[in-house]
Design a protein around this motif. Structure first.
Motif, mmCIF file in Angstrom:
data_model
loop_
_atom_site.group_PDB
_atom_site.id
_atom_site.type_symbol
_atom_site.label_atom_id
_atom_site.label_comp_id
_atom_site.label_asym_id
_atom_site.label_seq_id
_atom_site.Cartn_x
_atom_site.Cartn_y
_atom_site.Cartn_z
ATOM 1 N N LYS A 5 -9.042 -2.683 -18.339
ATOM 2 C CA LYS A 5 -8.302 -3.833 -17.810
ATOM 3 C C LYS A 5 -6.896 -3.412 -17.396
ATOM 4 C CE LYS A 5 -6.906 -8.559 -18.999
ATOM 5 N NZ LYS A 5 -5.454 -8.337 -18.918
ATOM 6 N N ARG A 6 -6.452 -3.937 -16.279
ATOM 7 C CA ARG A 6 -5.132 -3.717 -15.752
ATOM 8 C C ARG A 6 -4.578 -5.060 -15.285
ATOM 9 N NH1 ARG A 6 -5.105 0.408 -12.213
ATOM 10 N NH2 ARG A 6 -3.497 -0.480 -10.897
ATOM 11 N N SER A 45 -2.113 2.821 -20.200
ATOM 12 C CA SER A 45 -0.782 2.904 -20.794
ATOM 13 C C SER A 45 -0.763 2.921 -22.322
ATOM 14 C CB SER A 45 0.112 1.777 -20.277
ATOM 15 O OG SER A 45 -0.442 0.511 -20.544
ATOM 16 N N SER A 95 -9.445 3.087 -10.897
ATOM 17 C CA SER A 95 -9.377 1.718 -11.410
ATOM 18 C C SER A 95 -8.769 0.765 -10.390
ATOM 19 C CB SER A 95 -8.564 1.690 -12.707
ATOM 20 O OG SER A 95 -8.471 0.381 -13.210
ATOM 21 N N ALA A 96 -7.689 1.189 -9.712
ATOM 22 C CA ALA A 96 -7.048 0.324 -8.717
ATOM 23 C C ALA A 96 -7.999 0.006 -7.580
ATOM 24 C CB ALA A 96 -5.784 0.988 -8.186
ATOM 25 N N GLY A 124 -4.125 7.495 -14.558
ATOM 26 C CA GLY A 124 -3.676 6.134 -14.836
ATOM 27 C C GLY A 124 -2.926 6.000 -16.149
ATOM 28 N N ASP A 184 0.118 0.928 -16.371
ATOM 29 C CA ASP A 184 -1.203 1.122 -15.798
ATOM 30 C C ASP A 184 -2.263 0.890 -16.867
ATOM 31 O OD1 ASP A 184 -3.150 1.782 -13.911
ATOM 32 O OD2 ASP A 184 -1.878 3.327 -13.021
ATOM 33 N N HIS A 185 -3.541 1.031 -16.452
ATOM 34 C CA HIS A 185 -4.619 0.625 -17.345
ATOM 35 C C HIS A 185 -4.769 1.526 -18.562
ATOM 36 C CE1 HIS A 185 -6.458 3.637 -14.753
ATOM 37 N NE2 HIS A 185 -7.444 3.756 -15.614
#
Length: 339
Positions: free
Chosen positions: A162-163, A218, A143-144, A210, A215-216
């Protein structure tokens, strides 16, 4: 820069490969991790950083043991380098026709693992019929890295949960996903009935890399904390198929999108665990850069994709309204398979 050097010095002498190396160093916050990502030796990456600092006459990073911190000058250079690198990556898009059906070019999509959305598959089929000369390149990544690819302008768009997003990266919901808690056929809980949350609190977990606070993923961490789970994380991956494989193999219990593993449950590979209404919503978002100059091919794809999302949202809302009126239970994210 040295004031005695002419303004054209960098244009004539700067090695653009040094900028690319610096981008990876800044992204990874580590010379050793950058070396691994670039498939180079650590001394070679360190030397490239020193050469770039010498050519620019600026210190770009501060070193704190194995960790580095990008300086203010480094932040400025990184932004410029991202623009330059993104422009270079789009040179192949220069030759495009003006008529809609004859538009040609490349659209690059950065995606996270495990996106299962049949309606999107059908959209791609229709888009290809309408624009047969537009090519798509899809690259699966963390994702990052999806966000980084947009910042570096090496990707047209991204698809990821989404992050925290940087400025100039826009987003909207692409796919709504409800995550449930599951165990696999080889887990001791498999086949047991009447289970409650209290029966699960000591079980080990399989998670996504993640899945940590901030993080996305979480929301899955918050669920475990709120429920008081005490088991260790014994398996993790950024890949959806790998997380599903670990859960099936009995490493631990874990969270997966309910609509993706529906067939696994029906075939007896996985068993859903409490709570019955699922754990959390972790939606996939469409991301794009608001300050990027899109090619004709990219503009055509993004415009068509936004229209597809609008239409799919309208259909989903209409189906939910009809279910509410009939008294039927909503189907949640799994409804995407029926479009």
């Amino acid at each position: 820069m040295n004031k005695d050097r002419p303004d054209t010095y960098l244009n004539d002498r700067l090695d653009w490969n040094l900028l690319r190396t610096f981008l990876v160093i800044a992204r990874e916050q580590s010379v050793s991790r950058a070396a691994t990502r670039l498939h180079l030796s650590q001394p070679a990456v360190s030397q490239a950083l020193r050469r770039l600092e010498e050519q620019l006459g600026r210190r770009l990073v501060d070193r704190h043991g194995p960790r580095i911190e990008v300086t203010r000058a480094g932040v400025d250079v990184r932004q410029i380098a991202e623009d330059v690198y993104g422009t270079i990556s789009r040179l192949s898009l220069a030759n495009e026709d003006s008529s809609d059906r004859d538009i040609s070019g490349m659209v690059r999509v950065s995606v996270v693992s495990g996106i299962d959305f049949p309606a999107y598959d059908a959209f791609l089929a229709g888009f290809h019929r309408d624009y047969p000369r537009i090519e798509l390149e899809s690259q699966e990544m963390r994702s990052a890295d999806v966000v980084n690819s947009l910042q570096q302008k090496t990707a047209t768009l991204g698809l990821t949960p989404k992050r925290a997003l940087p400025k100039r990266v826009e987003h909207r919901v692409f796919l709504r996903q409800r995550y449930g808690l599951f165990c696999g056929r080889h887990h001791p809980l498999f086949g047991q009935t009447g289970l409650t949350i209290s029966d699960l609190v000591g079980e080990n977990f399989v998670s996504f890399t993640g899945d940590k606070v901030g993080d996305h993923m979480s929301p899955l961490t918050f669920f475990r904390d709120e429920m008081g789970f005490t088991g260790r994380v014994v398996g993790s991956s950024s890949s959806m198929p790998e997380v599903r494989r670990f859960i099936f193999a009995g490493f631990g219990i874990g969270c997966l999108p309910e609509h993706i593993v529906r067939d696994d449950v029906a075939e007896g590979r996985l068993q859903k665990l409490p709570p019955e209404n699922g754990v959390a919503d972790v939606d996939v978002h469409l991301l794009w850069s608001s300050d990027r100059r899109f090619s004709a091919a990219e503009s055509a794809f993004l415009s068509a994709l936004h229209t597809f999302i609008d239409q799919h949202e309208a259909q989903t809302e209409g189906a939910e309204d009809a279910e509410d009126e009939s008294g039927a239970e909503p189907t949640g994210a799994a409804a995407s398979d029926d479009q």
